[in-house]
Write an enzyme that holds these catalytic residues in place. Sequence first.
Site, PDB file in Angstrom:
ATOM      1  N   CYS A   1       0.917   9.000  11.452  1.00 58.83           N
ATOM      2  CA  CYS A   1       0.422   9.724  10.281  1.00 58.83           C
ATOM      3  C   CYS A   1       1.296  10.974  10.096  1.00 58.83           C
ATOM      4  O   CYS A   1       2.013  11.388  11.013  1.00 58.83           O
ATOM      5  CB  CYS A   1      -1.037  10.101  10.554  1.00 58.83           C
ATOM      6  SG  CYS A   1      -1.842  11.072   9.255  1.00 58.83           S
TER       7      CYS A   1
ATOM      8  N   HIS B   1      -7.521  11.406   8.624  1.00 59.04           N
ATOM      9  CA  HIS B   1      -6.980  11.758   7.311  1.00 59.04           C
ATOM     10  C   HIS B   1      -7.318  10.686   6.265  1.00 59.04           C
ATOM     11  O   HIS B   1      -7.545  11.010   5.098  1.00 59.04           O
ATOM     12  CB  HIS B   1      -5.480  12.009   7.380  1.00 59.04           C
ATOM     13  CG  HIS B   1      -5.182  13.325   8.026  1.00 59.04           C
ATOM     14  ND1 HIS B   1      -4.589  13.442   9.252  1.00 59.04           N
ATOM     15  CD2 HIS B   1      -5.443  14.580   7.610  1.00 59.04           C
ATOM     16  CE1 HIS B   1      -4.486  14.718   9.572  1.00 59.04           C
ATOM     17  NE2 HIS B   1      -5.002  15.444   8.585  1.00 59.04           N
TER      18      HIS B   1
ATOM     19  N   CYS C   1       0.392  13.829  10.345  1.00 58.74           N
ATOM     20  CA  CYS C   1      -0.033  14.847  11.312  1.00 58.74           C
ATOM     21  C   CYS C   1       0.510  14.579  12.715  1.00 58.74           C
ATOM     22  O   CYS C   1       0.348  15.401  13.614  1.00 58.74           O
ATOM     23  CB  CYS C   1      -1.564  14.923  11.366  1.00 58.74           C
ATOM     24  SG  CYS C   1      -2.352  13.493  12.128  1.00 58.74           S
TER      25      CYS C   1
ATOM     26  N   MET D   1       1.020   0.021   7.625  1.00 54.85           N
ATOM     27  CA  MET D   1       2.324  -0.159   6.978  1.00 54.85           C
ATOM     28  C   MET D   1       3.378   0.724   7.651  1.00 54.85           C
ATOM     29  O   MET D   1       3.076   1.754   8.214  1.00 54.85           O
ATOM     30  CB  MET D   1       2.227   0.211   5.490  1.00 54.85           C
ATOM     31  CG  MET D   1       1.176  -0.564   4.779  1.00 54.85           C
ATOM     32  SD  MET D   1       1.587  -1.605   3.404  1.00 54.85           S
ATOM     33  CE  MET D   1       3.184  -1.322   2.875  1.00 54.85           C
TER      34      MET D   1
ATOM     35  N   ALA E   1       5.372   0.264  10.270  1.00 54.80           N
ATOM     36  CA  ALA E   1       5.466   0.355  11.733  1.00 54.80           C
ATOM     37  C   ALA E   1       6.631  -0.466  12.279  1.00 54.80           C
ATOM     38  O   ALA E   1       6.954  -0.365  13.457  1.00 54.80           O
ATOM     39  CB  ALA E   1       4.159  -0.109  12.372  1.00 54.80           C
TER      40      ALA E   1
ATOM     41  N   ASP F   1       5.392 -13.796   8.804  1.00 56.42           N
ATOM     42  CA  ASP F   1       5.329 -12.436   8.276  1.00 56.42           C
ATOM     43  C   ASP F   1       4.195 -12.372   7.254  1.00 56.42           C
ATOM     44  O   ASP F   1       3.840 -13.376   6.645  1.00 56.42           O
ATOM     45  CB  ASP F   1       6.655 -12.075   7.614  1.00 56.42           C
ATOM     46  CG  ASP F   1       6.831 -10.579   7.400  1.00 56.42           C
ATOM     47  OD1 ASP F   1       6.296  -9.782   8.203  1.00 56.42           O
ATOM     48  OD2 ASP F   1       7.532 -10.198   6.439  1.00 56.42           O
ATOM     49  N   GLU F   2       3.619 -11.206   7.071  1.00 56.02           N
ATOM     50  CA  GLU F   2       2.517 -11.001   6.127  1.00 56.02           C
ATOM     51  C   GLU F   2       1.333 -11.911   6.467  1.00 56.02           C
ATOM     52  O   GLU F   2       0.689 -12.505   5.599  1.00 56.02           O
ATOM     53  CB  GLU F   2       2.978 -11.215   4.675  1.00 56.02           C
ATOM     54  CG  GLU F   2       4.161 -10.365   4.256  1.00 56.02           C
ATOM     55  CD  GLU F   2       3.891  -8.863   4.218  1.00 56.02           C
ATOM     56  OE1 GLU F   2       2.710  -8.460   4.304  1.00 56.02           O
ATOM     57  OE2 GLU F   2       4.854  -8.098   4.094  1.00 56.02           O
ATOM     58  N   ALA F   3       1.019 -12.010   7.760  1.00 50.32           N
ATOM     59  CA  ALA F   3      -0.016 -12.920   8.256  1.00 50.32           C
ATOM     60  C   ALA F   3      -1.412 -12.561   7.760  1.00 50.32           C
ATOM     61  O   ALA F   3      -2.315 -13.403   7.804  1.00 50.32           O
ATOM     62  CB  ALA F   3       0.006 -12.948   9.783  1.00 50.32           C
TER      63      ALA F   3
END
Length: 192
Positions: free
Chosen positions: A145, A185, A147, A11, A13, A87-89
């Site tokens: 992330c 993580h 980090c 998510m 990106a 979208d949302e494939a």
Amino acid sequence: MAKLYFSYSAMNAGKTTILLQASHNYGERGMTTLLLTARLDDRAGAGTIASRIGLSSDAATFDAQTDLVAVIQQRHEEAPLSCVLVDEAQFLTAAQVWALAGVADNMKIPVMCYGLRTDFQGNLFEGSATLLAVADNLREIRTICHCGSKATMVVRQTEGGDVIREGDQIEIGGNDKYVSLCRKHWSEVMGR
């Protein structure tokens, strides 16, 4: 030769932003695109694809029963399509992915799919698994992330920030419910 493309990531990106930019680029050249999005994701309103940075566009919607070839053929007859963007494939069924491959192969229309690879438990979605298996071109879109490492996983959390380890694979949400993490993580918070 038209191809079936799958651009995937965790998510946040920018998958939707890239999809909307691609559609805009086609439009600037006088070409027609068909945008499709999952009916169950109505966060921006039914039949709307919207990015976190404020871009949006109308789209046709699909669910597991939608005959995508029929939808694409109808739109193609109205105005020749230069590209189909999904979208949302991750919410596509395996049969729908194969149908989209047929659109690229037989109708010679490129199909660009954007979606998540895995759910909050680290499992592939049906649509993503099939796209990873049959797409002509795979592209990972990267995000980070907390980090600074590449985020490849997502966790679902409560409003209070507690991690949810079990539940339905699909629960629509954004930053309010999901956080992208690197595998290290994610493993730590999921107890793996």
